[in-house]
Design a protein around this motif. Sequence first.
Motif, PDB file in Angstrom:
ATOM      1  N   SER A  12     -62.180  44.830  -6.952  1.00 17.24           N
ATOM      2  CA  SER A  12     -63.408  46.072  -6.907  1.00 17.24           C
ATOM      3  C   SER A  12     -63.135  47.013  -8.336  1.00 17.24           C
ATOM      4  N   THR A  13     -62.651  46.286  -9.159  1.00 19.74           N
ATOM      5  CA  THR A  13     -62.313  47.326 -10.583  1.00 19.74           C
ATOM      6  C   THR A  13     -63.267  46.796 -11.477  1.00 19.74           C
ATOM      7  N   SER A  14     -64.379  45.645 -11.021  1.00 16.52           N
ATOM      8  CA  SER A  14     -65.222  45.223 -11.882  1.00 16.52           C
ATOM      9  C   SER A  14     -66.531  44.691 -11.074  1.00 16.52           C
ATOM     10  N   GLY A  15     -67.450  44.646 -11.565  1.00 22.75           N
ATOM     11  CA  GLY A  15     -68.715  43.614 -11.052  1.00 22.75           C
ATOM     12  C   GLY A  15     -69.067  43.964  -9.749  1.00 22.75           C
ATOM     13  N   GLY A  35     -57.809  45.020  -7.768  1.00 19.82           N
ATOM     14  CA  GLY A  35     -58.130  44.144  -9.053  1.00 19.82           C
ATOM     15  C   GLY A  35     -57.523  44.719 -10.310  1.00 19.82           C
ATOM     16  N   PHE A  36     -57.491  43.859 -11.399  1.00 19.34           N
ATOM     17  CA  PHE A  36     -57.056  44.166 -12.587  1.00 19.34           C
ATOM     18  C   PHE A  36     -57.837  45.027 -13.554  1.00 19.34           C
ATOM     19  N   GLY A  37     -57.334  45.411 -14.532  1.00 16.46           N
ATOM     20  CA  GLY A  37     -58.063  46.008 -15.791  1.00 16.46           C
ATOM     21  C   GLY A  37     -57.954  47.402 -15.411  1.00 16.46           C
ATOM     22  N   ASP A  59     -51.907  40.969  -6.357  1.00 25.75           N
ATOM     23  CA  ASP A  59     -52.557  39.671  -6.749  1.00 25.75           C
ATOM     24  C   ASP A  59     -53.038  38.929  -5.975  1.00 25.75           C
ATOM     25  N   MET A  60     -54.389  38.543  -5.752  1.00 24.47           N
ATOM     26  CA  MET A  60     -54.810  37.776  -4.934  1.00 24.47           C
ATOM     27  C   MET A  60     -54.547  36.333  -4.686  1.00 24.47           C
ATOM     28  N   SER A  61     -53.599  35.811  -5.709  1.00 22.45           N
ATOM     29  CA  SER A  61     -53.223  34.562  -5.504  1.00 22.45           C
ATOM     30  C   SER A  61     -51.888  34.626  -4.571  1.00 22.45           C
ATOM     31  N   ASN A  85     -63.926  40.435   1.271  1.00 23.42           N
ATOM     32  CA  ASN A  85     -63.194  39.503   0.484  1.00 23.42           C
ATOM     33  C   ASN A  85     -63.994  39.228  -0.688  1.00 23.42           C
ATOM     34  N   ASN A  86     -63.599  39.613  -2.096  1.00 23.99           N
ATOM     35  CA  ASN A  86     -64.572  39.538  -2.950  1.00 23.99           C
ATOM     36  C   ASN A  86     -64.322  39.053  -4.353  1.00 23.99           C
ATOM     37  N   ALA A  87     -62.735  39.170  -4.519  1.00 18.86           N
ATOM     38  CA  ALA A  87     -61.997  38.685  -5.794  1.00 18.86           C
ATOM     39  C   ALA A  87     -62.189  37.188  -6.023  1.00 18.86           C
ATOM     40  N   ALA A 150     -63.849  23.321  -8.474  1.00 18.85           N
ATOM     41  CA  ALA A 150     -63.041  24.104  -7.644  1.00 18.85           C
ATOM     42  C   ALA A 150     -63.569  25.240  -7.154  1.00 18.85           C
ATOM     43  N   TYR A 151     -64.572  25.791  -7.889  1.00 19.32           N
ATOM     44  CA  TYR A 151     -65.422  27.089  -7.498  1.00 19.32           C
ATOM     45  C   TYR A 151     -66.463  26.650  -6.157  1.00 19.32           C
ATOM     46  N   VAL A 152     -66.902  25.578  -6.381  1.00 15.48           N
ATOM     47  CA  VAL A 152     -68.016  25.152  -5.389  1.00 15.48           C
ATOM     48  C   VAL A 152     -67.124  24.596  -4.059  1.00 15.48           C
ATOM     49  N   TRP A 183     -77.115  34.116  -9.776  1.00 18.15           N
ATOM     50  CA  TRP A 183     -76.528  34.852 -11.101  1.00 18.15           C
ATOM     51  C   TRP A 183     -76.563  36.433 -11.026  1.00 18.15           C
ATOM     52  N   VAL A 184     -75.438  36.776 -11.159  1.00 22.01           N
ATOM     53  CA  VAL A 184     -75.346  38.358 -11.288  1.00 22.01           C
ATOM     54  C   VAL A 184     -74.641  38.415 -12.801  1.00 22.01           C
ATOM     55  N   LEU A 185     -75.140  39.370 -13.433  1.00 19.77           N
ATOM     56  CA  LEU A 185     -74.582  39.699 -14.832  1.00 19.77           C
ATOM     57  C   LEU A 185     -73.256  40.542 -14.861  1.00 19.77           C
ATOM     58  N   THR A 186     -72.440  40.045 -14.596  1.00 21.79           N
ATOM     59  CA  THR A 186     -70.880  40.681 -14.539  1.00 21.79           C
ATOM     60  C   THR A 186     -70.080  39.600 -15.600  1.00 21.79           C
ATOM     61  N   PRO A 187     -68.842  40.345 -15.923  1.00 23.16           N
ATOM     62  CA  PRO A 187     -68.095  39.786 -16.930  1.00 23.16           C
ATOM     63  C   PRO A 187     -68.036  38.140 -16.541  1.00 23.16           C
TER      64      PRO A 187
HETATM   65  P1  NAD Z   1     -65.603  40.127 -12.220  1.00 22.75           P
HETATM   66  O1  NAD Z   1     -65.049  39.216 -12.934  1.00 22.75           O
HETATM   67  O2  NAD Z   1     -66.888  41.095 -12.644  1.00 22.75           O
HETATM   68  O3  NAD Z   1     -64.692  40.837 -11.210  1.00 22.75           O
HETATM   69  C1  NAD Z   1     -63.718  39.803 -10.575  1.00 22.75           C
HETATM   70  C2  NAD Z   1     -62.704  40.850  -9.956  1.00 22.75           C
HETATM   71  O4  NAD Z   1     -61.745  40.254  -9.143  1.00 22.75           O
HETATM   72  C3  NAD Z   1     -62.309  41.893 -10.707  1.00 22.75           C
HETATM   73  O5  NAD Z   1     -61.979  43.165 -10.191  1.00 22.75           O
HETATM   74  C4  NAD Z   1     -60.673  41.309 -11.179  1.00 22.75           C
HETATM   75  O6  NAD Z   1     -59.616  42.144 -11.642  1.00 22.75           O
HETATM   76  C5  NAD Z   1     -60.580  40.653  -9.713  1.00 22.75           C
HETATM   77  N1  NAD Z   1     -59.526  39.738  -9.705  1.00 22.75           N
HETATM   78  C6  NAD Z   1     -59.499  38.401 -10.266  1.00 22.75           C
HETATM   79  N2  NAD Z   1     -58.532  37.754 -10.055  1.00 22.75           N
HETATM   80  C7  NAD Z   1     -57.782  38.571  -9.271  1.00 22.75           C
HETATM   81  C8  NAD Z   1     -56.487  38.241  -8.863  1.00 22.75           C
HETATM   82  N3  NAD Z   1     -55.695  37.339  -8.656  1.00 22.75           N
HETATM   83  N4  NAD Z   1     -55.744  39.602  -7.698  1.00 22.75           N
HETATM   84  C9  NAD Z   1     -56.662  40.405  -7.788  1.00 22.75           C
HETATM   85  N5  NAD Z   1     -57.995  40.963  -8.408  1.00 22.75           N
HETATM   86  C10 NAD Z   1     -58.570  39.894  -8.998  1.00 22.75           C
HETATM   87  O7  NAD Z   1     -66.603  38.838 -11.254  1.00 22.75           O
HETATM   88  P2  NAD Z   1     -67.906  39.272 -10.353  1.00 22.75           P
HETATM   89  O8  NAD Z   1     -68.998  38.262 -10.865  1.00 22.75           O
HETATM   90  O9  NAD Z   1     -68.063  40.533  -9.893  1.00 22.75           O
HETATM   91  O10 NAD Z   1     -67.404  38.215  -9.143  1.00 22.75           O
HETATM   92  C11 NAD Z   1     -66.966  38.712  -7.695  1.00 22.75           C
HETATM   93  C12 NAD Z   1     -67.224  37.886  -6.652  1.00 22.75           C
HETATM   94  O11 NAD Z   1     -68.530  37.481  -6.567  1.00 22.75           O
HETATM   95  C13 NAD Z   1     -66.453  36.386  -6.946  1.00 22.75           C
HETATM   96  O12 NAD Z   1     -65.896  35.917  -5.698  1.00 22.75           O
HETATM   97  C14 NAD Z   1     -67.363  35.564  -7.528  1.00 22.75           C
HETATM   98  O13 NAD Z   1     -67.185  34.376  -7.310  1.00 22.75           O
HETATM   99  C15 NAD Z   1     -68.710  36.019  -6.722  1.00 22.75           C
HETATM  100  N6  NAD Z   1     -69.779  35.640  -7.334  1.00 22.75           N
HETATM  101  C16 NAD Z   1     -70.421  36.065  -8.584  1.00 22.75           C
HETATM  102  C17 NAD Z   1     -71.423  35.709  -9.108  1.00 22.75           C
HETATM  103  C18 NAD Z   1     -72.034  36.223 -10.277  1.00 22.75           C
HETATM  104  O14 NAD Z   1     -73.033  35.536 -10.749  1.00 22.75           O
HETATM  105  N7  NAD Z   1     -71.195  36.935 -11.081  1.00 22.75           N
HETATM  106  C19 NAD Z   1     -72.399  34.836  -8.320  1.00 22.75           C
HETATM  107  C20 NAD Z   1     -72.023  34.504  -6.858  1.00 22.75           C
HETATM  108  C21 NAD Z   1     -70.624  34.763  -6.737  1.00 22.75           C
END
Ligand code: NAD
Length: 256
Positions: A12-15, A35-37, A59-61, A85-87, A150-152, A183-187
């Motif tokens: 949740s530090t981003s997007g 999250g990181f950053g 670290d979510m891994s 659960n979003n990471a 992997a993602y799918v 699509w969501v315009l995130t990093p």
């Molecule tokens: P993002 O890159 O902006 O944010 C990802 C976040 O996860 C960041 O806060 C990052 O620091 C954190 N993160 C990454 N690896 C991590 C780790 N090992 N441990 C802890 N934190 C970690 O990406 P986003 O687009 O906001 O994606 C968020 C979720 O939404 C993801 O699960 C992604 O698959 C999903 N999603 C995104 C889109 C899109 O179009 N952007 C579409 C569908 C689903």
Amino acid sequence: MLKGKTALVTGSTSGIGLGIAHALAAQGANIVLNGFGDVEGPKAEIAAHGVQVRYHGADMSKPAEIEDMVAFAQREFGSLDILVNNAGIQHVARIENFPLERWDSIIAINLSSAFHATRAALPAMQAKNWGRIINVASVHGLVGSAEKSAYVAAKHGVVGLTKVTALENATSGITCNAICPGWVLTPLVQKQVDAKAAALNLSNEEAKKLLLGEKEPSMQFTTPQELGDLAVFFCSPAGNNVRGVAWNMDGGWVAQ
Ligand code: NAD
């Protein structure tokens, strides 16, 4: 509506995660960020809603760090009521070229982390007979796209995990649902726009239009705010009997 509740939003530090944290905080929930950053910026933004904010850098891994983060949220605020659960991460390559370590980390971060966090959070939710678990899956939890094996696979797994979590708690006050954005315009997506722009010698705007045009009939990006409002709905009293759904917010992507 969520005053007195605690929400942990992973990544949740981003997007999208940050957008969901904003929407839950706007309803009065205290927030645990992860999250990181940059951490201080997001912390200050969320605190501006007048709620309490904590950060845990799990670290979510790493399953042990995830367990520690859930225990931290419960300790800091007395309970963990909402788990998002979003990471997630992405890597784009054909299967025969897909790096093994990227496969392992996508499965760990995008799928297994949701299991580990849910497993750790459920017993206390069951004791209180209230909880909301929201898994940020993707349209890729419902349909495939080339070069995203992997993602799918991980996102289809998240949708399956969502159904089982919902069913195992179906007679309780705990619901579990998935959000499936297009699509969501995130990093995470900007990287894919940049790759397209570089490969085809396009401007940023042209590459975005191409990306949308391939999949999303509305030709609009879904916003983190819109996804946050859907998460708020799942947490509302009206969401009480919404259980195990995979709700796409995708501009018509999977309607085709
Ligand atoms: P993002 O890159 O902006 O944010 C990802 C976040 O996860 C960041 O806060 C990052 O620091 C954190 N993160 C990454 N690896 C991590 C780790 N090992 N441990 C802890 N934190 C970690 O990406 P986003 O687009 O906001 O994606 C968020 C979720 O939404 C993801 O699960 C992604 O698959 C999903 N999603 C995104 C889109 C899109 O179009 N952007 C579409 C569908 C689903």
